[in-house]
Write a protein that holds these residues in place. Structure first.
Motif, PDB file in Angstrom:
ATOM      1  N   LEU A 197     -46.584 -16.785 -29.813  1.00 49.12           N
ATOM      2  CA  LEU A 197     -45.614 -15.827 -29.274  1.00 49.12           C
ATOM      3  C   LEU A 197     -44.367 -16.542 -28.760  1.00 49.12           C
ATOM      4  N   LEU A 198     -44.552 -17.618 -28.013  1.00 52.96           N
ATOM      5  CA  LEU A 198     -43.406 -18.377 -27.487  1.00 52.96           C
ATOM      6  C   LEU A 198     -42.582 -18.991 -28.614  1.00 52.96           C
ATOM      7  N   PHE A 199     -43.268 -19.563 -29.616  1.00 50.86           N
ATOM      8  CA  PHE A 199     -42.553 -20.155 -30.739  1.00 50.86           C
ATOM      9  C   PHE A 199     -41.734 -19.097 -31.463  1.00 50.86           C
ATOM     10  N   CYS A 200     -42.337 -17.952 -31.742  1.00 52.76           N
ATOM     11  CA  CYS A 200     -41.625 -16.892 -32.471  1.00 52.76           C
ATOM     12  C   CYS A 200     -40.445 -16.349 -31.668  1.00 52.76           C
ATOM     13  N   ALA A 201     -40.630 -16.198 -30.367  1.00 55.64           N
ATOM     14  CA  ALA A 201     -39.531 -15.704 -29.525  1.00 55.64           C
ATOM     15  C   ALA A 201     -38.382 -16.708 -29.506  1.00 55.64           C
ATOM     16  N   PHE A 202     -38.699 -17.984 -29.320  1.00 57.25           N
ATOM     17  CA  PHE A 202     -37.660 -19.011 -29.289  1.00 57.25           C
ATOM     18  C   PHE A 202     -36.966 -19.124 -30.640  1.00 57.25           C
ATOM     19  N   ASN A 203     -37.747 -19.139 -31.715  1.00 60.43           N
ATOM     20  CA  ASN A 203     -37.163 -19.260 -33.042  1.00 60.43           C
ATOM     21  C   ASN A 203     -36.311 -18.038 -33.378  1.00 60.43           C
ATOM     22  N   GLY A 204     -36.784 -16.847 -33.030  1.00 60.37           N
ATOM     23  CA  GLY A 204     -35.994 -15.646 -33.279  1.00 60.37           C
ATOM     24  C   GLY A 204     -34.663 -15.698 -32.548  1.00 60.37           C
ATOM     25  N   TYR A 205     -34.710 -16.146 -31.296  1.00 61.83           N
ATOM     26  CA  TYR A 205     -33.475 -16.293 -30.527  1.00 61.83           C
ATOM     27  C   TYR A 205     -32.549 -17.323 -31.199  1.00 61.83           C
ATOM     28  N   LEU A 206     -33.110 -18.468 -31.567  1.00 57.61           N
ATOM     29  CA  LEU A 206     -32.327 -19.544 -32.168  1.00 57.61           C
ATOM     30  C   LEU A 206     -31.665 -19.095 -33.467  1.00 57.61           C
ATOM     31  N   GLN A 207     -32.438 -18.435 -34.342  1.00 58.85           N
ATOM     32  CA  GLN A 207     -31.883 -17.979 -35.622  1.00 58.85           C
ATOM     33  C   GLN A 207     -30.817 -16.902 -35.388  1.00 58.85           C
ATOM     34  N   CYS A 263     -27.551 -21.636 -44.649  1.00 60.58           N
ATOM     35  CA  CYS A 263     -26.779 -22.880 -44.602  1.00 60.58           C
ATOM     36  C   CYS A 263     -26.422 -23.262 -43.157  1.00 60.58           C
ATOM     37  N   THR A 264     -27.433 -23.176 -42.250  1.00 60.11           N
ATOM     38  CA  THR A 264     -27.226 -23.585 -40.861  1.00 60.11           C
ATOM     39  C   THR A 264     -28.245 -24.661 -40.490  1.00 60.11           C
ATOM     40  N   ILE A 265     -27.899 -25.462 -39.502  1.00 56.11           N
ATOM     41  CA  ILE A 265     -28.815 -26.491 -38.987  1.00 56.11           C
ATOM     42  C   ILE A 265     -30.086 -25.825 -38.460  1.00 56.11           C
ATOM     43  N   GLU A 266     -29.928 -24.708 -37.752  1.00 54.79           N
ATOM     44  CA  GLU A 266     -31.069 -24.025 -37.146  1.00 54.79           C
ATOM     45  C   GLU A 266     -32.055 -23.515 -38.192  1.00 54.79           C
ATOM     46  N   SER A 267     -31.555 -22.937 -39.277  1.00 57.05           N
ATOM     47  CA  SER A 267     -32.459 -22.427 -40.310  1.00 57.05           C
ATOM     48  C   SER A 267     -33.136 -23.580 -41.050  1.00 57.05           C
ATOM     49  N   PHE A 268     -32.414 -24.675 -41.253  1.00 59.85           N
ATOM     50  CA  PHE A 268     -33.018 -25.840 -41.906  1.00 59.85           C
ATOM     51  C   PHE A 268     -34.073 -26.477 -41.000  1.00 59.85           C
ATOM     52  N   ALA A 269     -33.805 -26.536 -39.698  1.00 63.50           N
ATOM     53  CA  ALA A 269     -34.791 -27.080 -38.746  1.00 63.50           C
ATOM     54  C   ALA A 269     -36.060 -26.241 -38.763  1.00 63.50           C
ATOM     55  N   PHE A 270     -35.901 -24.911 -38.820  1.00 67.93           N
ATOM     56  CA  PHE A 270     -37.071 -24.039 -38.876  1.00 67.93           C
ATOM     57  C   PHE A 270     -37.854 -24.264 -40.165  1.00 67.93           C
ATOM     58  N   ALA A 271     -37.153 -24.408 -41.290  1.00 70.35           N
ATOM     59  CA  ALA A 271     -37.827 -24.663 -42.567  1.00 70.35           C
ATOM     60  C   ALA A 271     -38.611 -25.973 -42.508  1.00 70.35           C
TER      61      ALA A 271
END
Length: 197
Positions: free
Chosen positions: A59-69, A152-160
């Motif tokens: 839950l924490l990972f998804c919330a943080f990642n959703g915010y980041l993306q 094409c963002t750093i954040e999306s590449f980091a998540f991948a």
């Protein structure tokens, strides 16, 4: 004053391009979250309960990642006019779409390995399971690398990359377990990346 640059180094002149892009990629992201958080749990048959700590971490990972993306797409990423029709976006979107289809199909295969009332374990067969032990993981990895290419963002590449490392590790554990559990497990099946790993 120099012209503003987009995430890929191109000159940005169109706010509408950003809005269109944001809408398309937000729909992609939310569709996956909707499927994984609401639909998938309703489709799972009775099984082992998820430990509470694992649930909280997810839950924490998804919330943080959703915010980041979301933050990166709404605040920092800019795209040139025509980005949605460009080869990077289209290739990324197709990668996301194919990965999502593989993920959903693989989940379906796993859910239906046992008939109601059956116990025990079975070897998954069909779809991408003919090539890799972690077909569902492969689909999700492909999804998020497609998303990263489209955004094409750093954040999306980091998540991948995080998805690749975490799910490859899980796929390796599953592959090892299958090889130990089943003498007739296909020896030519790779772990998570067809024909490679």
């Amino acid at each position: 004053m120099p012209n503003p640059r987009d995430s890929c180094g191109n000159v940005d002149n169109a706010w509408t391009s950003k809005l269109s892009f944001f809408v398309v990629n937000t729909i992609n992201f939310l569709f996956f979250v909707y499927y994984r958080a609401l639909i998938f749990p309703l489709l799972i048959r009775e099984g082992k309960p998820t430990p509470f700590f694992t649930f909280v971490l997810a839950l924490l990972f998804c919330a943080f990642n959703g915010y980041l993306q979301g933050r990166s797409l709404t605040t920092y990423a800019t795209y040139p006019p025509g980005w949605l029709g460009g080869s990077r976006f289209i290739t990324g979107f197709l990668g996301w779409l194919i990965g999502m289809a593989i993920n959903i199909h693989s989940d379906h295969i796993l859910r239906n390995l046992r008939k109601p009332g059956e116990t025990g374990y079975k070897i998954p067969r069909g779809g991408m399971f003919e090539y890799v032990s972690g077909a569902n993981f492969f689909g999700e990895i492909l999804e998020w690398f497609g998303f990263a290419l489209a955004c094409c963002t750093i954040e999306s590449f980091a998540f991948a990359l995080c998805t690749l490392f975490i799910l490859s590790s899980r796929a390796r554990q599953h592959h090892k377990w299958y090889l130990e559990k089943f003498e007739d497990y296909p020896k030519d099946r790779k772990i998570v990346i067809p024909f490679l790993y």
